[in-house]
Design an enzyme around this catalytic site. Structure first.
Site, PDB file in Angstrom:
ATOM      1  N   GLN A 111      91.371  63.197 139.369  1.00 14.44           N
ATOM      2  CA  GLN A 111      90.968  62.304 140.458  1.00 14.44           C
ATOM      3  C   GLN A 111      90.785  63.065 141.781  1.00 14.44           C
ATOM      4  OE1 GLN A 111      91.175  58.689 139.488  1.00 14.44           O
ATOM      5  NE2 GLN A 111      89.700  58.526 141.136  1.00 14.44           N
ATOM      6  N   LYS A 126      97.152  58.545 140.784  1.00 17.30           N
ATOM      7  CA  LYS A 126      96.939  57.681 139.608  1.00 17.30           C
ATOM      8  C   LYS A 126      98.275  57.052 139.254  1.00 17.30           C
ATOM      9  CE  LYS A 126      93.780  56.428 136.588  1.00 17.30           C
ATOM     10  NZ  LYS A 126      92.324  56.217 136.759  1.00 17.30           N
ATOM     11  N   ASP A 166      92.117  50.271 136.225  1.00 16.39           N
ATOM     12  CA  ASP A 166      91.699  51.253 135.208  1.00 16.39           C
ATOM     13  C   ASP A 166      91.835  50.493 133.892  1.00 16.39           C
ATOM     14  OD1 ASP A 166      91.042  54.198 134.652  1.00 16.39           O
ATOM     15  OD2 ASP A 166      92.745  53.930 133.331  1.00 16.39           O
TER      16      ASP A 166
HETATM   17  P1  NDP Z   1      88.699  48.591 129.892  1.00 15.19           P
HETATM   18  O1  NDP Z   1      90.117  48.337 129.590  1.00 15.19           O
HETATM   19  O2  NDP Z   1      87.888  47.548 130.589  1.00 15.19           O
HETATM   20  O3  NDP Z   1      87.918  48.948 128.546  1.00 15.19           O
HETATM   21  C1  NDP Z   1      88.267  50.012 127.728  1.00 15.19           C
HETATM   22  C2  NDP Z   1      87.479  49.867 126.439  1.00 15.19           C
HETATM   23  O4  NDP Z   1      87.720  51.003 125.620  1.00 15.19           O
HETATM   24  C3  NDP Z   1      87.883  48.655 125.621  1.00 15.19           C
HETATM   25  O5  NDP Z   1      86.755  48.169 124.935  1.00 15.19           O
HETATM   26  C4  NDP Z   1      88.902  49.240 124.655  1.00 15.19           C
HETATM   27  O6  NDP Z   1      89.023  48.512 123.443  1.00 15.19           O
HETATM   28  C5  NDP Z   1      88.287  50.599 124.367  1.00 15.19           C
HETATM   29  N1  NDP Z   1      89.323  51.550 123.966  1.00 15.19           N
HETATM   30  C6  NDP Z   1      90.460  51.854 124.619  1.00 15.19           C
HETATM   31  N2  NDP Z   1      91.172  52.753 123.916  1.00 15.19           N
HETATM   32  C7  NDP Z   1      90.463  52.989 122.810  1.00 15.19           C
HETATM   33  C8  NDP Z   1      90.677  53.808 121.678  1.00 15.19           C
HETATM   34  N3  NDP Z   1      91.774  54.578 121.569  1.00 15.19           N
HETATM   35  N4  NDP Z   1      89.719  53.825 120.728  1.00 15.19           N
HETATM   36  C9  NDP Z   1      88.594  53.061 120.839  1.00 15.19           C
HETATM   37  N5  NDP Z   1      88.350  52.237 121.868  1.00 15.19           N
HETATM   38  C10 NDP Z   1      89.276  52.225 122.837  1.00 15.19           C
HETATM   39  O7  NDP Z   1      88.647  49.976 130.692  1.00 15.19           O
HETATM   40  P2  NDP Z   1      87.484  50.567 131.583  1.00 15.19           P
HETATM   41  O8  NDP Z   1      86.162  50.219 131.015  1.00 15.19           O
HETATM   42  O9  NDP Z   1      87.778  50.242 132.988  1.00 15.19           O
HETATM   43  O10 NDP Z   1      87.756  52.136 131.428  1.00 15.19           O
HETATM   44  C11 NDP Z   1      87.199  52.901 130.370  1.00 15.19           C
HETATM   45  C12 NDP Z   1      87.320  54.378 130.708  1.00 15.19           C
HETATM   46  O11 NDP Z   1      86.619  54.633 131.934  1.00 15.19           O
HETATM   47  C13 NDP Z   1      88.732  54.909 130.930  1.00 15.19           C
HETATM   48  O12 NDP Z   1      88.778  56.244 130.505  1.00 15.19           O
HETATM   49  C14 NDP Z   1      88.881  54.851 132.436  1.00 15.19           C
HETATM   50  O13 NDP Z   1      89.848  55.767 132.893  1.00 15.19           O
HETATM   51  C15 NDP Z   1      87.494  55.255 132.862  1.00 15.19           C
HETATM   52  N6  NDP Z   1      87.122  54.879 134.205  1.00 15.19           N
HETATM   53  C16 NDP Z   1      87.137  53.568 134.603  1.00 15.19           C
HETATM   54  C17 NDP Z   1      86.750  53.230 135.876  1.00 15.19           C
HETATM   55  C18 NDP Z   1      86.630  51.817 136.317  1.00 15.19           C
HETATM   56  O14 NDP Z   1      86.159  51.596 137.445  1.00 15.19           O
HETATM   57  N7  NDP Z   1      86.969  50.838 135.514  1.00 15.19           N
HETATM   58  C19 NDP Z   1      86.428  54.272 136.874  1.00 15.19           C
HETATM   59  C20 NDP Z   1      86.358  55.607 136.329  1.00 15.19           C
HETATM   60  C21 NDP Z   1      86.739  55.867 135.060  1.00 15.19           C
HETATM   61  P3  NDP Z   1      90.013  47.230 123.344  1.00 15.19           P
HETATM   62  O15 NDP Z   1      89.240  46.088 123.954  1.00 15.19           O
HETATM   63  O16 NDP Z   1      90.234  47.093 121.891  1.00 15.19           O
HETATM   64  O17 NDP Z   1      91.247  47.588 124.118  1.00 15.19           O
END
Ligand code: NDP
Length: 443
Positions: A111, A126, A166
């Site tokens: 970050q 974080k 997050d």
């Molecule tokens: P969410 O919780 O909204 O979504 C995460 C998604 O990834 C869900 O569909 C989840 O599935 C899936 N997932 C999580 N773990 C696994 C796994 N081990 N195997 C397969 N699928 C998985 O999170 P975000 O979309 O906010 O974040 C996603 C990524 O982006 C993270 O790495 C986060 O750190 C990064 N990020 C997010 C930001 C933001 O503004 N939101 C900013 C910058 C980075 P399920 O629904 O089954 O849990």
């Protein structure tokens, strides 16, 4: 032994159990070698690397709460305040069962450089907890969030440390935590970002990471004589980032054919129906397996992953280490021309290397997904001004920020004769500014 190897060695001995943190430090420091070698004497004297890999402060705390059966549950809360050389600590909170100090430290470390790249005055931090909101009632989530904030509030503040969402922390969780902060401190200030629009949130924050990822990817393709129009895109994840990446990719003329969640993935050759996904994920909070009820021609898989589907552009948007060497080989064999990371560290180091060696344009997460934190910083500005900007204003600023980020890392890579290596470019561009500020401010 080189300065970088020395510091990596120290980290391995000091934190043998923190695999994710060690991986992130290794990736960053090794790619910084050209800058570090060029300034070795000065950096050694200032102990720049030893200082930058050690968080300024890390807080761990007990989070007790009562579940719907009247049973007391106990989770662990974390906030790692990594570096505030260029601004207040800023970074999300992650609520997921596998959260550990190592994961929070890796995210906090990354970050620092990501926030620096945005060009905005924000430091790196974080936090999170090993609590997973999935399957919990709203009341349980509120009980947890209130308890979490009852400890966290004393460590944060609008000019001190401004957490955001997050994985597992969306509008609902931010709302409950903000309410508790206000109740305890009696202050109405921009201490969290990702807030609801009715109480200080910014337009575009919800879409920002996904949209920003596509603005970045489009710029990366354009600067290499290509663009997104007519391209087939594979996306993993079905959360905040994946959903809005799908939306913007479609708006820019590409066709997104895959999405996934932690139980399986979908392939829709006709292009993902985003309204169906939003209803499943944002309204019903259900599993992606339901997608075939909306689109009978789509296929739902529980084996393998989205990277086996031929695509021009791959956007990993789920979680860390979800695209490994085997996946990278499949992408290359299927003619993929670009990978940009929506998630944090979704590509393993060997996979990244393989993609780059095979001339796949590679946009690292700390640059490609910086749109979320950049828009959070825009939310902080609006809160300080006590004004709200229009959707178009914020979206335009986001677009400019993402294009500038790409130019900065392209430029840094060229300065060190590593043209097209955007991993190195991102690390160098982010690092130079933070180190200059750290040295200027003394110990
Ligand atoms: P969410 O919780 O909204 O979504 C995460 C998604 O990834 C869900 O569909 C989840 O599935 C899936 N997932 C999580 N773990 C696994 C796994 N081990 N195997 C397969 N699928 C998985 O999170 P975000 O979309 O906010 O974040 C996603 C990524 O982006 C993270 O790495 C986060 O750190 C990064 N990020 C997010 C930001 C933001 O503004 N939101 C900013 C910058 C980075 P399920 O629904 O089954 O849990």
């Amino acid at each position: 032994m080189s300065y970088v190897s020395e510091v990596l060695d120290k980290i391995s001995k000091k934190y043998p159990e923190q695999a994710e943190f060690r991986q992130a430090v290794k990736e960053v420091l090794e790619s910084l070698s050209p800058v570090i070698e060029a300034n070795e004497e000065k950096y050694r004297k200032e102990a720049v690397l030893e200082r930058i890999v050690e968080p300024e402060r890390q807080i761990m705390f007990r989070v007790p709460w009562v579940d719907d059966n009247g049973q007391i549950q106990v989770n662990t809360g974390y906030r790692v305040q990594f570096n505030n050389a260029i601004g207040p600590y800023k970074g999300g909170l992650r609520f997921r069962d596998n959260v550990s100090l190592s994961i929070i430290k890796f995210l906090g470390f990354e970050q620092i450089f990501k926030n620096s790249l945005t060009g905005l005055p924000i430091g790196g931090g974080k936090g999170g907890s090993d609590f997973d909101p999935k399957g919990k009632s709203d009341r349980e989530v509120m009980a947890f969030c209130q308890s979490f904030m009852t400890e966290l509030y004393r460590h944060i503040g609008a000019d001190v440390d401004v957490p955001a969402g997050d994985i597992g922390v969306g509008a609902r969780e931010i709302g409950y935590m903000y309410g508790q902060y206000k109740r305890i401190t009696k202050t109405y200030e921009g201490v969290l970002t990702g807030k609801g629009l009715s109480y200080g949130g910014s337009l575009v924050r919800t879409q920002a990471t996904g949209y920003g990822l596509l603005y970045f990817t489009d710029e990366m393709l354009r600067s290499n004589g290509k663009d997104l129009k007519g391209k087939t895109v594979a996306i993993s994840g079905a959360g905040n980032v994946a959903i809005y990446a799908t939306e913007k990719a479609t708006q820019l003329g590409a066709k997104v054919v895959t999405l996934s969640d932690s139980t399986g993935w979908i392939y829709d050759a006709e292009g993902i129906d985003l309204n169906a996904v939003k209803e499943i994920k944002e309204v019903k909070r259900a599993r992606l397996s339901e997608y075939t009820n909306y689109r009978p021609n789509a296929v739902y898989h529980t084996e393998g992953n989205v990277w086996e589907i031929p695509c021009d552009v791959a956007l990993p948007c789920a979680t860390q280490n979800e695209l490994n060497l085997d996946d990278a080989k499949k992408l290359v064999a299927n003619g993929c021309i670009a990978v940009a990371e929506g998630a944090n560290m979704p590509t393993t180091l060997d996979a990244t290397k393989y993609l780059q060696e095979n001339h796949v344009l590679f946009g690292p997460g700390k640059a490609a997904n910086a749109g979320g934190v950049a828009t959070s910083a825009l939310e902080m500005s609006q809160n300080s001004e006590r004004l709200s900007w229009t959707f178009e204003e914020v979206d335009k600023k986001l677009q400019d920020i993402m294009v500038n980020i790409f130019r900065k890392l392209d430029d840094a890579a060229k300065r060190y004769h590593m043209n097209g290596d955007y991993v190195v470019g991102a690390n160098i561009a982010g690092f130079e500014k933070v180190v200059e500020a750290m040295i200027a401010q003394g110990l």
